[in-house]
Design a protein around this motif. Structure first.
Motif, mmCIF file in Angstrom:
data_model
loop_
_atom_site.group_PDB
_atom_site.id
_atom_site.type_symbol
_atom_site.label_atom_id
_atom_site.label_comp_id
_atom_site.label_asym_id
_atom_site.label_seq_id
_atom_site.Cartn_x
_atom_site.Cartn_y
_atom_site.Cartn_z
ATOM 1 N N LEU A 86 15.783 -35.646 20.753
ATOM 2 C CA LEU A 86 14.747 -36.572 19.880
ATOM 3 C C LEU A 86 13.797 -37.258 20.664
ATOM 4 O O LEU A 86 12.526 -37.360 20.380
ATOM 5 C CB LEU A 86 15.620 -37.565 19.085
ATOM 6 C CG LEU A 86 16.508 -37.187 18.045
ATOM 7 C CD1 LEU A 86 17.387 -38.351 17.540
ATOM 8 C CD2 LEU A 86 15.828 -36.500 17.054
ATOM 9 N N GLY A 87 14.028 -37.647 22.056
ATOM 10 C CA GLY A 87 13.112 -38.421 22.813
ATOM 11 C C GLY A 87 11.961 -37.333 23.262
ATOM 12 O O GLY A 87 11.029 -37.501 23.148
ATOM 13 N N LEU A 102 5.320 -34.253 20.011
ATOM 14 C CA LEU A 102 4.610 -34.602 18.831
ATOM 15 C C LEU A 102 3.257 -35.172 19.086
ATOM 16 O O LEU A 102 2.395 -35.295 18.320
ATOM 17 C CB LEU A 102 5.419 -35.282 17.639
ATOM 18 C CG LEU A 102 6.360 -34.347 17.096
ATOM 19 C CD1 LEU A 102 7.256 -35.507 16.165
ATOM 20 C CD2 LEU A 102 5.952 -33.161 16.118
ATOM 21 N N THR A 103 3.376 -36.024 20.039
ATOM 22 C CA THR A 103 1.981 -36.879 20.573
ATOM 23 C C THR A 103 1.092 -36.061 21.524
ATOM 24 O O THR A 103 -0.106 -36.683 21.742
ATOM 25 C CB THR A 103 2.592 -38.048 21.348
ATOM 26 O OG1 THR A 103 3.100 -37.787 22.443
ATOM 27 C CG2 THR A 103 3.383 -38.927 20.463
ATOM 28 N N MET A 104 1.473 -34.779 21.834
ATOM 29 C CA MET A 104 0.558 -34.056 22.570
ATOM 30 C C MET A 104 -0.376 -33.357 21.538
ATOM 31 O O MET A 104 -0.073 -32.778 20.610
ATOM 32 C CB MET A 104 1.602 -33.096 23.529
ATOM 33 C CG MET A 104 2.444 -33.718 24.707
ATOM 34 S SD MET A 104 1.324 -34.312 25.790
ATOM 35 C CE MET A 104 0.994 -32.954 27.060
ATOM 36 N N PRO A 105 -1.542 -32.784 22.177
ATOM 37 C CA PRO A 105 -2.433 -32.084 21.422
ATOM 38 C C PRO A 105 -1.933 -30.711 21.156
ATOM 39 O O PRO A 105 -1.126 -30.079 21.817
ATOM 40 C CB PRO A 105 -3.726 -31.866 22.491
ATOM 41 C CG PRO A 105 -3.126 -31.856 23.896
ATOM 42 C CD PRO A 105 -2.115 -32.909 23.751
ATOM 43 N N TYR A 151 -3.141 -37.210 29.439
ATOM 44 C CA TYR A 151 -1.901 -37.587 28.783
ATOM 45 C C TYR A 151 -1.025 -38.009 29.830
ATOM 46 O O TYR A 151 0.226 -37.337 29.688
ATOM 47 C CB TYR A 151 -1.499 -36.479 27.928
ATOM 48 C CG TYR A 151 -2.317 -35.950 26.934
ATOM 49 C CD1 TYR A 151 -2.408 -36.693 25.669
ATOM 50 C CD2 TYR A 151 -3.176 -35.098 27.211
ATOM 51 C CE1 TYR A 151 -3.211 -36.209 24.585
ATOM 52 C CE2 TYR A 151 -4.201 -34.455 26.157
ATOM 53 C CZ TYR A 151 -4.197 -35.041 24.898
ATOM 54 O OH TYR A 151 -5.025 -34.776 23.918
ATOM 55 N N THR A 152 -1.131 -38.892 30.769
ATOM 56 C CA THR A 152 -0.409 -39.214 31.623
ATOM 57 C C THR A 152 1.040 -39.784 31.166
ATOM 58 O O THR A 152 2.098 -39.725 31.692
ATOM 59 C CB THR A 152 -0.961 -40.624 32.559
ATOM 60 O OG1 THR A 152 -2.120 -39.738 33.053
ATOM 61 C CG2 THR A 152 0.077 -40.958 33.877
ATOM 62 N N ILE A 153 0.859 -40.787 30.173
ATOM 63 C CA ILE A 153 2.294 -41.332 29.890
ATOM 64 C C ILE A 153 3.169 -40.360 29.123
ATOM 65 O O ILE A 153 4.504 -40.393 29.344
ATOM 66 C CB ILE A 153 1.848 -42.556 28.637
ATOM 67 C CG1 ILE A 153 0.878 -43.523 29.050
ATOM 68 C CG2 ILE A 153 3.159 -43.065 27.998
ATOM 69 C CD1 ILE A 153 1.423 -44.277 30.471
ATOM 70 N N GLN A 154 2.454 -39.473 28.323
ATOM 71 C CA GLN A 154 3.430 -38.380 27.609
ATOM 72 C C GLN A 154 4.150 -37.483 28.757
ATOM 73 O O GLN A 154 5.256 -37.133 28.714
ATOM 74 C CB GLN A 154 2.625 -37.564 26.742
ATOM 75 C CG GLN A 154 2.167 -38.313 25.360
ATOM 76 C CD GLN A 154 0.933 -39.025 25.561
ATOM 77 O OE1 GLN A 154 0.443 -39.278 26.718
ATOM 78 N NE2 GLN A 154 0.342 -38.984 24.388
#
Length: 264
Positions: free
Chosen positions: A45-46, A52-55, A85-88
């Motif tokens: 799930l993580g 889902l938050t990536m382009p 997208y460093t955090i992702q």
């Protein structure tokens, strides 16, 4: 699971392990398998949230690297995302590394190389030590819940040896655990699983893991910066590197040996 045989080592009561007359029986119960599956679902799930938050893009390159060629392909693609997208990328990296450590999936050395290739030495070492310690801790607590029958089924001889050594070295246990972490005396996977079963306190396990993994993490992350120059994983651990790790391990266990001589 059968009766547990007990032994007395240096006046401390420890379990040798479960004696099971049916060697073909699966070592984990239904409840234990359910706990492990719940942990797997949490990690999935993580990762889904990160995805889902990536382009929108073609992510067919995303897979666990098994060869240096796979790793170079992964590095080349992720370099394009790391700055924007460093955090992702960081969260995804951490989840994958911790998941692999928790469930003893081979290949974390490739993840350590990837950290060096993407983030450099300082950030890469910090990232690898953090994720490796978190993954080892996750494995420690999972093993504490459900690991006893599995560990004794996989490594009965190593368990007997490790249990005896831990019982003998209670006063200098941190130094001994540091020695094990720095040197390849026992596999890290085995140490993660076996430590809670032989009553290694978590604070000692944590400190030994956090500090003891730094030398190997530095060697691997530094090699990841020059990923193109590597021809095989064996190039990481030449004679000089292994000798250095053993020297650090000997230094870490020396205080315990000196205190024993004084007591004698």
């Amino acid at each position: 699971m059968g009766k547990r045989a007990e032994i007395d080592v240096d006046s401390s009561r420890t379990y040798v392990g479960p004696t099971n007359n049916n060697n073909n029986k699966f070592p984990l119960s239904f409840w234990e398998v359910t706990v492990a599956l719940c942990v797997v679902v949490s990690f999935v799930l993580g990762l889904a949230c990160v995805y889902l938050t990536m382009p929108a893009s073609d992510y067919s390159f995303l897979k666990l690297p098994r060869t240096l060629e796979d790793l170079q392909i992964l590095r080349d693609h992720l370099e394009d995302y790391t700055s924007d997208y460093t955090i992702q990328v960081l969260v995804g990296y951490c989840l994958v590394y911790i998941f692999m450590q928790t469930f003893m999936i081979p290949g974390t050395v490739f993840m350590s190389l990837l950290a060096g290739a993407l983030f450099g030495v300082f950030k890469g070492v910090a990232l690898v030590v953090f994720t490796a310690t978190a993954g080892a801790s996750s494995c420690y607590f999972l093993s504490k819940l459900i690991g006893r029958p599995l560990v004794f089924a996989l490594w009965p001889d190593k368990m007997s040896f490790f249990q005896t050594q831990v019982a003998k070295r209670r006063k200098g246990l941190l130094n001994y655990m540091l020695f094990l972490r720095v040197t390849p005396t026992l596999p890290n996977t085995f140490i993660n699983l076996a430590s809670p079963i032989v009553d290694v306190p978590y604070h000692i396990f944590f400190l030994a893991t956090f500090i003891g993994l730094i030398p190997a993490a530095y060697l691997t992350v530094r090699a990841g910066i020059a990923l193109g120059d590597l021809r095989s994983i064996g190039d990481l651990y030449d004679f000089q590197a292994i000798a250095t790790l053993f020297l650090i391990g000997v230094v870490s266990v020396t205080p315990t040996l000196m205190s024993k001589r004084k007591d004698d």
